[in-house]
Design a protein around this motif. Structure first.
Motif, short mmCIF file in Angstrom:
data_model
loop_
_atom_site.label_atom_id
_atom_site.label_comp_id
_atom_site.label_asym_id
_atom_site.label_seq_id
_atom_site.Cartn_x
_atom_site.Cartn_y
_atom_site.Cartn_z
N ASN A 201 0.79 -1.23 0.00
CA ASN A 201 0.00 0.00 0.00
C ASN A 201 0.83 1.29 0.00
OD1 ASN A 201 -2.51 -1.30 -0.14
ND2 ASN A 201 -2.55 -1.65 2.06
N PRO A 202 1.86 1.43 0.86
CA PRO A 202 2.63 2.68 0.80
C PRO A 202 3.33 2.91 -0.54
CG PRO A 202 3.05 1.51 2.85
CD PRO A 202 2.30 0.57 1.97
N PRO A 203 3.98 1.89 -1.16
CA PRO A 203 4.55 2.14 -2.48
C PRO A 203 3.50 2.51 -3.53
CG PRO A 203 5.52 0.17 -1.54
CD PRO A 203 4.37 0.56 -0.65
N THR A 204 2.30 1.92 -3.43
CA THR A 204 1.23 2.27 -4.36
C THR A 204 0.92 3.76 -4.25
OG1 THR A 204 0.26 0.06 -4.33
CG2 THR A 204 -1.18 1.86 -4.98
N ALA A 205 0.74 4.25 -3.03
CA ALA A 205 0.45 5.67 -2.82
C ALA A 205 1.60 6.55 -3.30
CB ALA A 205 0.15 5.92 -1.34
N LEU A 206 2.82 6.19 -2.94
CA LEU A 206 3.99 6.98 -3.32
C LEU A 206 4.15 7.07 -4.83
CD1 LEU A 206 6.69 8.40 -2.59
CD2 LEU A 206 7.74 6.13 -2.60
N THR B 269 10.31 6.08 11.40
CA THR B 269 10.33 7.34 12.15
C THR B 269 8.95 7.81 12.59
OG1 THR B 269 10.32 8.57 10.05
CG2 THR B 269 12.47 8.12 11.06
N GLY B 270 7.93 7.00 12.31
CA GLY B 270 6.58 7.33 12.73
C GLY B 270 5.87 8.36 11.88
N LYS B 271 6.46 8.73 10.72
CA LYS B 271 5.84 9.72 9.84
C LYS B 271 4.77 9.11 8.94
CE LYS B 271 9.95 12.63 9.71
NZ LYS B 271 11.05 13.16 8.86
N LEU B 272 4.73 7.78 8.89
CA LEU B 272 3.79 7.08 8.03
C LEU B 272 3.25 5.89 8.80
CD1 LEU B 272 2.88 7.50 5.08
CD2 LEU B 272 4.60 5.82 4.40
N LYS B 273 1.94 5.81 8.90
CA LYS B 273 1.33 4.69 9.61
C LYS B 273 -0.06 4.43 9.08
CE LYS B 273 -0.25 7.57 13.46
NZ LYS B 273 -0.19 7.79 14.93
N ALA B 274 -0.56 3.24 9.36
CA ALA B 274 -1.90 2.84 8.93
C ALA B 274 -2.76 2.54 10.15
CB ALA B 274 -1.82 1.62 8.03
N GLN C 284 -0.88 11.11 3.90
CA GLN C 284 0.31 11.39 4.70
C GLN C 284 1.52 11.75 3.82
OE1 GLN C 284 0.67 8.42 8.16
NE2 GLN C 284 -1.02 7.57 6.96
N ILE C 285 1.72 11.00 2.73
CA ILE C 285 2.85 11.28 1.85
C ILE C 285 2.68 12.63 1.16
CG2 ILE C 285 4.07 10.51 -0.23
CD1 ILE C 285 3.36 7.61 0.63
N ALA C 286 1.45 12.92 0.71
CA ALA C 286 1.19 14.21 0.08
C ALA C 286 1.48 15.36 1.04
CB ALA C 286 -0.25 14.27 -0.40
N LYS C 287 1.08 15.21 2.28
CA LYS C 287 1.30 16.26 3.27
C LYS C 287 2.79 16.49 3.49
CE LYS C 287 -1.05 17.83 7.42
NZ LYS C 287 -2.05 17.47 8.46
N LEU C 288 3.57 15.42 3.55
CA LEU C 288 5.02 15.54 3.71
C LEU C 288 5.65 16.28 2.54
CD1 LEU C 288 5.82 11.96 5.06
CD2 LEU C 288 6.04 14.10 6.34
N ARG C 289 5.03 16.19 1.37
CA ARG C 289 5.55 16.85 0.16
C ARG C 289 4.91 18.20 -0.11
NH1 ARG C 289 7.24 12.48 -4.32
NH2 ARG C 289 8.45 11.13 -2.96
N GLY C 290 4.04 18.64 0.78
CA GLY C 290 3.41 19.93 0.61
C GLY C 290 2.31 19.95 -0.43
N ILE C 291 1.78 18.78 -0.79
CA ILE C 291 0.73 18.67 -1.80
C ILE C 291 -0.63 18.64 -1.10
CG2 ILE C 291 -0.23 17.18 -3.61
CD1 ILE C 291 2.69 16.16 -4.01
N ASN C 292 -1.57 19.40 -1.61
CA ASN C 292 -2.92 19.46 -1.04
C ASN C 292 -3.78 18.32 -1.58
OD1 ASN C 292 -2.56 22.04 0.32
ND2 ASN C 292 -2.54 22.94 -1.73
#
Length: 330
Positions: free
Chosen positions: A127-132, A292-297, A162-170
């Motif tokens: 799932n995380p690679p799919t989103a990324l 690092t706890g920046k990404l979780k489900a 979560q990934i979008a937020k880390l990249r500044g994407i709305n």
């Protein structure tokens, strides 16, 4: 040594009735192999579709369920120096991770950081690679850009927020029921919309005149067109699933007059075509964020392997509050 594996011999519409725990003997370790205790393995929608026979890639029967997970090396063949005993490792895709123990080639295992929740690490592969990759590889997005997705309360949807937020994407995050709104907000989704005919109006009330360059569809049916109606001219609409059970419905007017591009994404295809360094880089990025706890489900419940039928039934049910994860030795 004995292992218990979640095994099935046929496919059908009631997957929880087809799978059961079976005790098996493990052979002696062959050269280059290690023995792994499986710590956690999720039950993904693709796993359920594999059991029903509706997925794009089906293993030969009889088969053991589970496509991803994490384990701990507990024994190694005499010629194996790495990963050492005690190392937490990422299991290879499609290894039959719904097992208490596995014997695998040492070279197929990716060492993971120690001291990280194995349940969260177990969901690293799919799932995380799919989103990324959907955020990264189809449209050039910059901080401040807008993306709209449906099924925002799904596991992929939560990672994408979560990934979008880390990249500044709305993100505009679409769900199909009011009861799913809180889950998306808890994952960090600021803007949550309810799917329907007025979806473009809801979206414009938030974005104003800002273009929405990318739409991500996991529902299909009329929801595909609802997303298309929210997109700016020349945007891309990316489909990676059909939770509605219906084909993508979209009028040709969006292709002809709005220059919308409809594309598909399947992670298995990406794995097939990507070189080893690209795969390694994606796992390293995602693994680092989880560690690092920046990404979780969100996790609704964990089950031991003895309760595999209950676990599959829970994973196949609608309106879940999070992932179902098998903890085979729990």
């Amino acid at each position: 040594m004995k292992t218990v594996r979640a095994r099935y011999t046929q496919r059908g519409p009631n997957p929880h009735e087809l799978i059961s725990p079976v005790e098996m003997d493990l052979p002696d370790l062959a050269p280059g192999e290690v023995r792994v205790e499986v710590l956690a393995a999720p039950i993904n929608p693709s796993d359920v579709l594999t059991l029903t026979g509706e997925y794009g890639l089906l293993p030969q029967l009889p088969a053991v369920g589970g496509n991803e997970g994490v384990g701990r090396v507990i024994e190694a063949a005499a010629d194996v120096n790495a990963p050492p005993v005690g190392t937490v490792v990422l299991l290879p895709v499609g290894c039959g991770s719904w097992s208490t123990h596995l014997q695998l080639p040492a070279k197929s295992l990716v060492p993971l950081p120690a001291g990280v929740d194995p349940v969260q690490l177990s969901m690293l592969t799919v799932n995380p690679p799919t989103a990324l990759l959907m955020l990264r590889d189809f449209v050039e997005l910059k901080p401040g850009d807008w993306v709209i997705q449906n099924a925002a309360n799904s596991a992929v949807g939560g990672y994408l927020v979560q990934i979008a937020k880390l990249r500044g994407i709305n993100t505009l995050n679409v769900v199909r029921r009011e009861s799913a709104v809180d889950a998306v907000r808890e994952a960090g989704g600021e803007h949550v919309l309810i799917d329907g005919d007025d979806l473009p109006k809801q979206a414009r009330a938030i974005t104003g005149d800002a273009p929405v360059k990318l739409g991500i569809d996991c529902v299909g049916g009329v929801s595909t067109e609802n997303l298309a109606r929210c997109l700016s001219e020349g945007a891309t609409l990316l489909n990676y699933g059909a939770m509605s059970g219906e084909r993508c419905m979209i009028s040709p007017r969006y292709f002809v007059f709005r220059d919308i591009t409809l594309r598909g994404f399947w992670l298995s295809q990406w794995f097939k075509n990507a070189d080893p360094e690209a795969r390694k880089a994606v796992f390293a990025e995602v693994g680092g964020l989880i560690a690092t706890g920046k990404l979780k489900a969100r996790v609704q419940q964990t089950y031991p392997i003895a309760d595999i039928a209950k676990a599959v039934a829970a994973a196949a049910a609608g309106e879940r509050g999070g992932k179902i994860v098998l903890v085979p030795n729990g």
